[in-house]
Design a protein around this motif. Sequence first.
Motif, PDB file in Angstrom:
ATOM      1  N   ASP A   1       0.656  -1.159   0.028  1.00  0.00           N
ATOM      2  CA  ASP A   1       0.072  -0.013  -0.068  1.00  0.00           C
ATOM      3  C   ASP A   1       0.741   1.484  -0.057  1.00  0.00           C
ATOM      4  N   VAL A   2       1.983   1.213   0.343  1.00  0.00           N
ATOM      5  CA  VAL A   2       3.248   2.428   0.501  1.00  0.00           C
ATOM      6  C   VAL A   2       3.190   3.044  -0.879  1.00  0.00           C
ATOM      7  N   LEU A   3       3.353   4.429  -0.874  1.00  0.00           N
ATOM      8  CA  LEU A   3       3.587   4.980  -2.117  1.00  0.00           C
ATOM      9  C   LEU A   3       5.117   4.966  -2.275  1.00  0.00           C
ATOM     10  N   TRP A   4       5.593   4.735  -3.466  1.00  0.00           N
ATOM     11  CA  TRP A   4       6.758   4.439  -3.997  1.00  0.00           C
ATOM     12  C   TRP A   4       8.132   5.411  -3.164  1.00  0.00           C
ATOM     13  N   PRO A   5       7.677   6.756  -3.563  1.00  0.00           N
ATOM     14  CA  PRO A   5       8.884   7.432  -2.562  1.00  0.00           C
ATOM     15  C   PRO A   5       8.912   7.326  -1.138  1.00  0.00           C
ATOM     16  N   GLU A   6       7.900   6.599  -0.384  1.00  0.00           N
ATOM     17  CA  GLU A   6       7.880   6.352   0.868  1.00  0.00           C
ATOM     18  C   GLU A   6       8.197   4.654   1.128  1.00  0.00           C
ATOM     19  N   PHE A   7       8.739   4.054   0.128  1.00  0.00           N
ATOM     20  CA  PHE A   7       8.984   2.642  -0.013  1.00  0.00           C
ATOM     21  C   PHE A   7      10.237   2.724   1.040  1.00  0.00           C
ATOM     22  N   THR A   8      10.372   1.523   1.990  1.00  0.00           N
ATOM     23  CA  THR A   8      11.528   1.527   2.807  1.00  0.00           C
ATOM     24  C   THR A   8      12.108   0.226   2.735  1.00  0.00           C
ATOM     25  N   ILE A   9      13.261   0.028   3.397  1.00  0.00           N
ATOM     26  CA  ILE A   9      14.062  -1.325   3.354  1.00  0.00           C
ATOM     27  C   ILE A   9      13.211  -2.349   4.092  1.00  0.00           C
ATOM     28  N   TRP A  10      12.279  -1.905   4.925  1.00  0.00           N
ATOM     29  CA  TRP A  10      11.542  -2.758   5.800  1.00  0.00           C
ATOM     30  C   TRP A  10      10.311  -3.256   5.141  1.00  0.00           C
ATOM     31  N   ASN A  11       9.802  -2.305   4.037  1.00  0.00           N
ATOM     32  CA  ASN A  11       8.868  -2.944   3.138  1.00  0.00           C
ATOM     33  C   ASN A  11       9.534  -4.106   2.167  1.00  0.00           C
ATOM     34  N   LEU A  12      10.854  -3.809   1.572  1.00  0.00           N
ATOM     35  CA  LEU A  12      11.365  -4.554   0.893  1.00  0.00           C
ATOM     36  C   LEU A  12      11.767  -6.126   1.525  1.00  0.00           C
ATOM     37  N   LEU A  13      11.941  -6.004   2.903  1.00  0.00           N
ATOM     38  CA  LEU A  13      12.503  -7.194   3.515  1.00  0.00           C
ATOM     39  C   LEU A  13      11.113  -8.050   3.771  1.00  0.00           C
ATOM     40  N   ALA A  14       9.787  -7.258   4.001  1.00  0.00           N
ATOM     41  CA  ALA A  14       8.700  -7.872   4.305  1.00  0.00           C
ATOM     42  C   ALA A  14       8.576  -8.806   2.907  1.00  0.00           C
ATOM     43  N   ALA A  15       8.695  -8.058   1.816  1.00  0.00           N
ATOM     44  CA  ALA A  15       8.463  -8.644   0.511  1.00  0.00           C
ATOM     45  C   ALA A  15       9.152 -10.004   0.304  1.00  0.00           C
ATOM     46  N   ILE A  16      10.341  -9.811   0.803  1.00  0.00           N
ATOM     47  CA  ILE A  16      11.212 -11.208   0.556  1.00  0.00           C
ATOM     48  C   ILE A  16      10.929 -12.248   1.643  1.00  0.00           C
ATOM     49  N   ILE A  17      10.376 -11.670   2.932  1.00  0.00           N
ATOM     50  CA  ILE A  17       9.997 -12.803   3.536  1.00  0.00           C
ATOM     51  C   ILE A  17       8.753 -13.596   3.176  1.00  0.00           C
ATOM     52  N   HIS A  18       7.857 -12.663   2.412  1.00  0.00           N
ATOM     53  CA  HIS A  18       6.859 -13.447   1.901  1.00  0.00           C
ATOM     54  C   HIS A  18       7.124 -14.117   0.621  1.00  0.00           C
ATOM     55  N   PHE A  19       8.203 -13.860   0.040  1.00  0.00           N
ATOM     56  CA  PHE A  19       8.721 -14.599  -1.132  1.00  0.00           C
ATOM     57  C   PHE A  19       9.262 -15.833  -0.645  1.00  0.00           C
ATOM     58  N   GLN A  20       9.834 -15.906   0.522  1.00  0.00           N
ATOM     59  CA  GLN A  20      10.555 -16.983   1.104  1.00  0.00           C
ATOM     60  C   GLN A  20       9.455 -17.993   1.505  1.00  0.00           C
ATOM     61  N   ARG A  21       8.402 -17.462   1.836  1.00  0.00           N
ATOM     62  CA  ARG A  21       7.345 -18.300   2.543  1.00  0.00           C
ATOM     63  C   ARG A  21       6.401 -19.049   1.462  1.00  0.00           C
ATOM     64  N   HIS A  22       6.278 -18.451   0.402  1.00  0.00           N
ATOM     65  CA  HIS A  22       5.421 -18.795  -0.606  1.00  0.00           C
ATOM     66  C   HIS A  22       5.965 -19.173  -2.031  1.00  0.00           C
ATOM     67  N   ALA A  23       7.237 -18.941  -2.290  1.00  0.00           N
ATOM     68  CA  ALA A  23       7.691 -18.958  -3.755  1.00  0.00           C
ATOM     69  C   ALA A  23       7.851 -20.461  -4.161  1.00  0.00           C
ATOM     70  N   PRO A  24       7.419 -20.428  -5.514  1.00  0.00           N
ATOM     71  CA  PRO A  24       7.451 -21.914  -6.133  1.00  0.00           C
ATOM     72  C   PRO A  24       8.793 -22.388  -6.493  1.00  0.00           C
ATOM     73  N   PRO A  25       8.953 -23.776  -6.323  1.00  0.00           N
ATOM     74  CA  PRO A  25      10.314 -24.143  -6.415  1.00  0.00           C
ATOM     75  C   PRO A  25      10.977 -24.121  -7.754  1.00  0.00           C
ATOM     76  N   LEU A  26      12.229 -23.648  -8.109  1.00  0.00           N
ATOM     77  CA  LEU A  26      12.874 -23.451  -9.032  1.00  0.00           C
ATOM     78  C   LEU A  26      12.714 -24.542 -10.204  1.00  0.00           C
ATOM     79  N   LEU A  27      12.558 -24.210 -11.508  1.00  0.00           N
ATOM     80  CA  LEU A  27      12.687 -25.126 -12.544  1.00  0.00           C
ATOM     81  C   LEU A  27      13.943 -25.412 -13.002  1.00  0.00           C
TER      82      LEU A  27
END
Lengths: 254, 282
Positions: free
Chosen positions: B226-252
């Motif tokens: 929901d955050v606007l791009w100029p207000e994007f922080t390292i914490w938003n990025l880390l949250a996105a990566i933790i979300h990725f780590q929880r749900h990413a499909p396996p590599l092909l």
Amino acid sequence: MLSRLIRQFLFIIVHLIVNILVAVQNVYHRFWVKKRKVFSDEVTKSDIMIIMEHAPKMKNRLKHLVFLADTNHHSISDLARVVIWSLISGVPYVSFYDITGELKQNEEKLFWAIEKNKKGIPGCIKWSNKPDLNGYTYGMNANKIIINIFNYMNGRPQIVNCIKQIAKGEVLCKKKSTEYTTQEFGEALIQTYSLIPDPDLILYTGPLCCSYGLMPWQIRLTEFIQLSLDHSVNIDSYLGALFKYNKCDQRFGK
Amino acid sequence: MSWVKENCVSFFQLFCIKVVKSGRIPQHIAFIMDGNRRFAKKNSVKTSVGHHKGFDKLSETLKWCLDLGVPEVTVYAFSIENFKRSDEEVSALMDLARDKFKRLLDEIDLINEWGVRLHIAGRLSLLPDDLRSLVSQAMLATKHNNILQLNIAYAYTGRDEISRAASHIIDGVQNNELTADDIDENLVSQTLDLGEAELLVRTSGEVRLSDFMLWQVSRTVLYFSDVLWPEFTIWNLLAAIIHFQRHAPPLLPEIENSRSKQEFLDKLENKRWKNLQSLVSY
């Protein structure tokens, strides 16, 4: 070495905390939803009433809704209810994207489940790949809905096929400059699809939002809206998603 | 501001980056940097200030990605549809790009030190001649860097990218470099400007792709913030990566190309570089 071990330990702790928070959220959600009401497996009279009450309030008319159907999580009756709710809401196209490949095999079961739920509800349901079996409507102004089931083959492989056909000269696709424009290639590509509008809305359940390869050409402006976190399909979350879609503001690049 | 912002990560942030880095890190992150104009409106400043702030955020994000060890980042900077905006805004955006690419060429030694390779994805013929020359120079000057590839989608739409790839493949068949039976998903994927992203982050609460990387997202974790791009922080990025780590499909597993396909792709690559060289002097 030690600091690496500490980092790995903290990494496990971070994920453990996130897991616990998500589990608590799920338990709370289930408890809260169950406490309020028990959702039926069939379309109930109250479902119809609630949709009739809220659907006219939505200004942004939905033309094509796609439901990402995962047979590991959704029952046939979940999908049938989505069709009937959409019929009452006046959505003219509802499609299912068959993620696991099992829905196509169970198409007939879905057909009967929809027929069972439809009883007494005005409107006409048409299957895109079947002749008109139930073309009857109750009254002239009844809604009509067209159902499609898509799978991965309707996405990238169909685009590949189109390129192949152009390369072989089986499909004509002229270009004015050295490279095709979107319009030139698009005209050749859409000939290979039946004439249905591009999806406006993709409904998915669960925490992961992914297109799973759903028709890449058609989803450029489609909104991805989560129906529920725990894969449940109920009337409240369906209407909630429709309201959320209504709030979406498309700017078309402007 | 420079392309990669230095000293924007505190000791604690770096420590958190290292913790998250212990798990799977997406090998390609795509960003739809949405919300610059809303940020400007919210803070009662000019739209162009919002866009400048957006660029500053990109340079911070690049630093975070370098620290995280993400080897490829793609950003959606300007869509073909954005040409429909007011003349004033389009020319301000073009000026911003000119300014930033000139800046990049001025500080090329620093960019090479960081190891950032720049790739502009899109229909370059739609750009003004001078800007096209600048982006070509930027791509040629960073060609040999290999720590982080930064793809900037400029004058880009996903449909346009697929259409251009189709043209190249059909030309390949007509020139007898390929047969029609060589055409498959893998070949189309490799003919496109952009590779497949593992994580796509869109800011500002919008939940659509807006014609970005349509072909490439079939296995991508889509993360809407929901955050606007100029207000994007390292914490938003880390949250996105933790979300990725929880749900990413396996590599092909990677599929190896046949000889004819590889030769076609190599020729296409060479043609692209030659074309860029010809665009440098306009």
